[in-house]
Design a protein around this motif. Structure first.
Motif, mmCIF file in Angstrom:
data_model
loop_
_atom_site.group_PDB
_atom_site.id
_atom_site.type_symbol
_atom_site.label_atom_id
_atom_site.label_comp_id
_atom_site.label_asym_id
_atom_site.label_seq_id
_atom_site.Cartn_x
_atom_site.Cartn_y
_atom_site.Cartn_z
ATOM 1 N N THR A 18 0.857 -1.178 0.000
ATOM 2 C CA THR A 18 0.000 0.000 0.000
ATOM 3 C C THR A 18 0.895 1.230 0.000
ATOM 4 O OG1 THR A 18 -1.700 -1.177 1.262
ATOM 5 C CG2 THR A 18 -1.861 1.219 1.183
ATOM 6 N N THR A 19 0.860 2.000 -1.069
ATOM 7 C CA THR A 19 1.832 3.077 -1.247
ATOM 8 C C THR A 19 1.333 4.391 -0.660
ATOM 9 O OG1 THR A 19 0.901 3.622 -3.410
ATOM 10 C CG2 THR A 19 2.672 1.992 -3.357
ATOM 11 N N PRO A 20 2.243 5.306 -0.311
ATOM 12 C CA PRO A 20 1.845 6.602 0.245
ATOM 13 C C PRO A 20 1.072 7.464 -0.760
ATOM 14 C CG PRO A 20 4.145 6.122 0.753
ATOM 15 C CD PRO A 20 3.702 5.107 -0.252
ATOM 16 N N ALA A 21 0.102 8.185 -0.243
ATOM 17 C CA ALA A 21 -0.650 9.137 -1.060
ATOM 18 C C ALA A 21 0.181 10.397 -1.275
ATOM 19 C CB ALA A 21 -1.967 9.490 -0.379
ATOM 20 N N LEU A 22 -0.223 11.175 -2.264
ATOM 21 C CA LEU A 22 0.500 12.403 -2.577
ATOM 22 C C LEU A 22 -0.034 13.537 -1.699
ATOM 23 C CD1 LEU A 22 2.745 13.456 -4.397
ATOM 24 C CD2 LEU A 22 1.013 14.089 -6.073
ATOM 25 N N HIS A 23 0.261 13.442 -0.399
ATOM 26 C CA HIS A 23 -0.081 14.487 0.553
ATOM 27 C C HIS A 23 1.213 15.066 1.123
ATOM 28 C CE1 HIS A 23 -4.241 13.516 0.329
ATOM 29 N NE2 HIS A 23 -4.173 12.381 0.996
ATOM 30 N N THR A 37 -0.363 7.902 5.082
ATOM 31 C CA THR A 37 -1.747 7.743 4.656
ATOM 32 C C THR A 37 -1.822 7.276 3.206
ATOM 33 O OG1 THR A 37 -2.059 10.007 3.819
ATOM 34 C CG2 THR A 37 -2.367 9.660 6.184
ATOM 35 N N HIS A 38 -2.925 6.602 2.912
ATOM 36 C CA HIS A 38 -3.240 6.178 1.539
ATOM 37 C C HIS A 38 -4.756 6.129 1.429
ATOM 38 C CE1 HIS A 38 -2.925 3.816 -2.262
ATOM 39 N NE2 HIS A 38 -4.086 3.325 -1.824
ATOM 40 N N GLY A 39 -5.343 7.138 0.800
ATOM 41 C CA GLY A 39 -6.793 7.157 0.655
ATOM 42 C C GLY A 39 -7.488 7.146 2.003
ATOM 43 N N GLN A 40 -8.254 6.089 2.253
ATOM 44 C CA GLN A 40 -8.969 5.939 3.509
ATOM 45 C C GLN A 40 -8.226 5.044 4.496
ATOM 46 O OE1 GLN A 40 -12.915 4.593 2.472
ATOM 47 N NE2 GLN A 40 -13.449 6.515 1.459
ATOM 48 N N GLN A 41 -6.929 4.855 4.253
ATOM 49 C CA GLN A 41 -6.132 3.984 5.108
ATOM 50 C C GLN A 41 -4.967 4.747 5.738
ATOM 51 O OE1 GLN A 41 -5.216 0.046 3.234
ATOM 52 N NE2 GLN A 41 -6.192 0.969 1.441
ATOM 53 N N THR A 306 15.940 8.305 -7.304
ATOM 54 C CA THR A 306 15.659 8.480 -8.723
ATOM 55 C C THR A 306 14.199 8.189 -9.075
ATOM 56 O OG1 THR A 306 17.937 7.850 -9.191
ATOM 57 C CG2 THR A 306 16.397 7.848 -11.039
ATOM 58 N N ASP A 307 13.642 9.088 -9.890
ATOM 59 C CA ASP A 307 12.288 8.926 -10.437
ATOM 60 C C ASP A 307 11.222 8.779 -9.360
ATOM 61 O OD1 ASP A 307 13.305 9.041 -13.026
ATOM 62 O OD2 ASP A 307 13.618 6.868 -13.106
ATOM 63 N N SER A 308 11.377 9.501 -8.259
ATOM 64 C CA SER A 308 10.387 9.428 -7.188
ATOM 65 C C SER A 308 9.861 10.822 -6.868
ATOM 66 C CB SER A 308 11.002 8.812 -5.922
ATOM 67 O OG SER A 308 12.018 9.665 -5.407
ATOM 68 N N MET A 309 8.601 10.865 -6.454
ATOM 69 C CA MET A 309 7.994 12.106 -5.982
ATOM 70 C C MET A 309 7.900 11.997 -4.462
ATOM 71 S SD MET A 309 5.023 12.519 -8.899
ATOM 72 C CE MET A 309 4.407 14.068 -8.256
ATOM 73 N N ASP A 329 3.231 6.647 -4.581
ATOM 74 C CA ASP A 329 3.054 5.499 -5.472
ATOM 75 C C ASP A 329 4.324 4.670 -5.605
ATOM 76 O OD1 ASP A 329 1.305 3.983 -6.988
ATOM 77 O OD2 ASP A 329 1.874 4.931 -8.878
ATOM 78 N N THR A 330 5.117 4.607 -4.531
ATOM 79 C CA THR A 330 6.355 3.835 -4.524
ATOM 80 C C THR A 330 6.293 2.822 -3.393
ATOM 81 O OG1 THR A 330 7.617 5.694 -5.418
ATOM 82 C CG2 THR A 330 8.872 3.950 -4.327
ATOM 83 N N GLU A 331 6.540 1.563 -3.689
ATOM 84 C CA GLU A 331 6.351 0.495 -2.711
ATOM 85 C C GLU A 331 7.570 0.303 -1.824
ATOM 86 O OE1 GLU A 331 5.224 -2.935 -4.972
ATOM 87 O OE2 GLU A 331 3.185 -2.202 -5.319
ATOM 88 N N GLU A 332 8.163 1.391 -1.377
ATOM 89 C CA GLU A 332 9.322 1.317 -0.488
ATOM 90 C C GLU A 332 9.278 2.443 0.534
ATOM 91 O OE1 GLU A 332 12.876 -0.469 -3.393
ATOM 92 O OE2 GLU A 332 13.075 1.501 -2.449
ATOM 93 N N ILE A 333 9.763 2.139 1.732
ATOM 94 C CA ILE A 333 10.109 3.145 2.713
ATOM 95 C C ILE A 333 11.607 3.009 2.947
ATOM 96 C CG2 ILE A 333 9.759 4.022 5.051
ATOM 97 C CD1 ILE A 333 7.296 4.276 3.366
#
Length: 337
Positions: A18-23, A37-41, A306-309, A329-333
């Motif tokens: 579950t990837t981070p939201a753009l907040h 956060t991610h949407g309602q999660q 690289t290539d991450s927001m 939208d990146t599956e890493e912390i």
């Protein structure tokens, strides 16, 4: 206290489906966990697991009423840690483990300004200690109002609403007490608020129901993504990449610099050391020293993911020296040590 050193190539990571939201400021640390956060999660991960580079077994915090979550933040008051959620309809307080809801406050007519119909949502979370030593939790809103909550032992109530100064949605709140996670001594009794128009207001917190405006920094024309305070030094981060440094008492600007080339999305300050970190949509994480007025600022680390927001950054780990970051939208912390 010694200033930590960082190696851009030395980091650990964990995978999260579950990837981070753009907040903005979409990463928080507390009670041995990381949250985003991610949407309602709201997703919780073990700091120790991420530091070790092992499976962090992401856990979903319970969320009441299936509402969008715009921000999650760990706060400490009266020795207890809470996970506070700013939602699309109000505020939720959860225990630090994210298992049990403690308090649910939904905005109503008290979040409208001049009878204007606006979408009500919460944004900006911090704990504050007032001049009478009352510990409070403050949460901003889309109306520009700031809601003040008081309580302990998992019983809370809204005791005050600060109105009238912000005409645009609140984007960030801060206090020295909140940034120290209530772990150190501070003489500061201030609340700092910022909004989507770039206006910053400094408040003197006298009690749970009395906040007096002491200064205002004029609108910059760009949203303020974050504010941080340490002693008499105030940092204001704008989404156009600018960092501005002010004297807290006079709001006199003594330094500014362009820290990022694209949307600056998050800022964090070390709970006890004079260092802070910023991330942006230019794929860059920077860790800086926080100088006194007249001294030079130094870059302790600048690293490109690289290539991450990038959308979240926080200090974490046993001594809070590690720096964690997440990206939309990146599956890493990732955590740098």
């Amino acid at each position: 206290m010694a200033t930590p050193s960082y190696d851009p190539t030395r980091y650990t990571k964990t995978t999260c489906k579950t990837t981070p939201a753009l907040h903005m400021n979409n990463l928080s640390a507390g009670s041995g966990q990381l949250s985003y956060t991610h949407g309602q999660q709201v997703i919780l991960l073990s700091q120790d697991a991420v530091l070790a580079g092992s499976d962090a077994a992401p856990k979903q915090c319970g969320v009441k009423d299936s509402v969008d979550i715009l921000e999650s933040k760990f706060v400490v008051i009266d020795g207890n840690t809470y996970l506070v959620l700013a939602t699309a309809v109000g505020v939720q307080f959860w225990d630090a483990a994210g298992n049990n809801i403690v308090f649910n406050y939904q905005f109503g007519d008290d979040n409208q300004v001049d009878n204007k119909v606006r979408t009500s949502f919460a944004k900006g979370i911090t704990s504050v200690i007032a001049a009478d030593d009352t510990e409070l939790i403050c949460v901003g809103s889309s109306s520009g109002n700031i809601f003040v909550f008081e309580g302990s032992a998992f019983k809370f109530k809204c005791v005050h609403i600060i109105k009238g100064e912000h005409k645009e949605p609140i984007s960030a709140l801060a206090s020295e007490y909140g940034d120290m996670m209530s772990s150190g001594q501070t003489q500061q009794r201030h609340l700092i608020s910022a909004d989507d128009a770039g206006q910053v207001v400094v408040w003197s917190a006298l009690s749970s129901t009395t906040f007096t405006k002491t200064n205002t920094i004029a609108r910059a024309g760009f949203p303020c993504c974050g504010v941080k305070v340490r002693g008499d030094r105030l940092i204001v981060a704008y989404t156009d990449g600018l960092l501005a440094f002010y004297n807290l008492d006079t709001c006199t600007k003594w330094m500014e610099l362009t820290a990022h080339s694209r949307f600056l999305s998050a800022i964090a300050i070390h709970p006890s050391k004079d260092i802070f970190a910023t991330v942006a949509e230019d794929s860059t994480l920077n860790v800086w020293t926080l100088p006194d007025c007249g001294n030079k600022l130094e870059v302790l680390m600048s690293v490109s993911w690289t290539d991450s927001m990038l959308c979240g950054v926080t200090f974490c780990g046993p001594d809070n020296n590690a720096v964690a970051a997440c990206a939309f939208d990146t599956e890493e912390i990732r955590i740098w040590q």
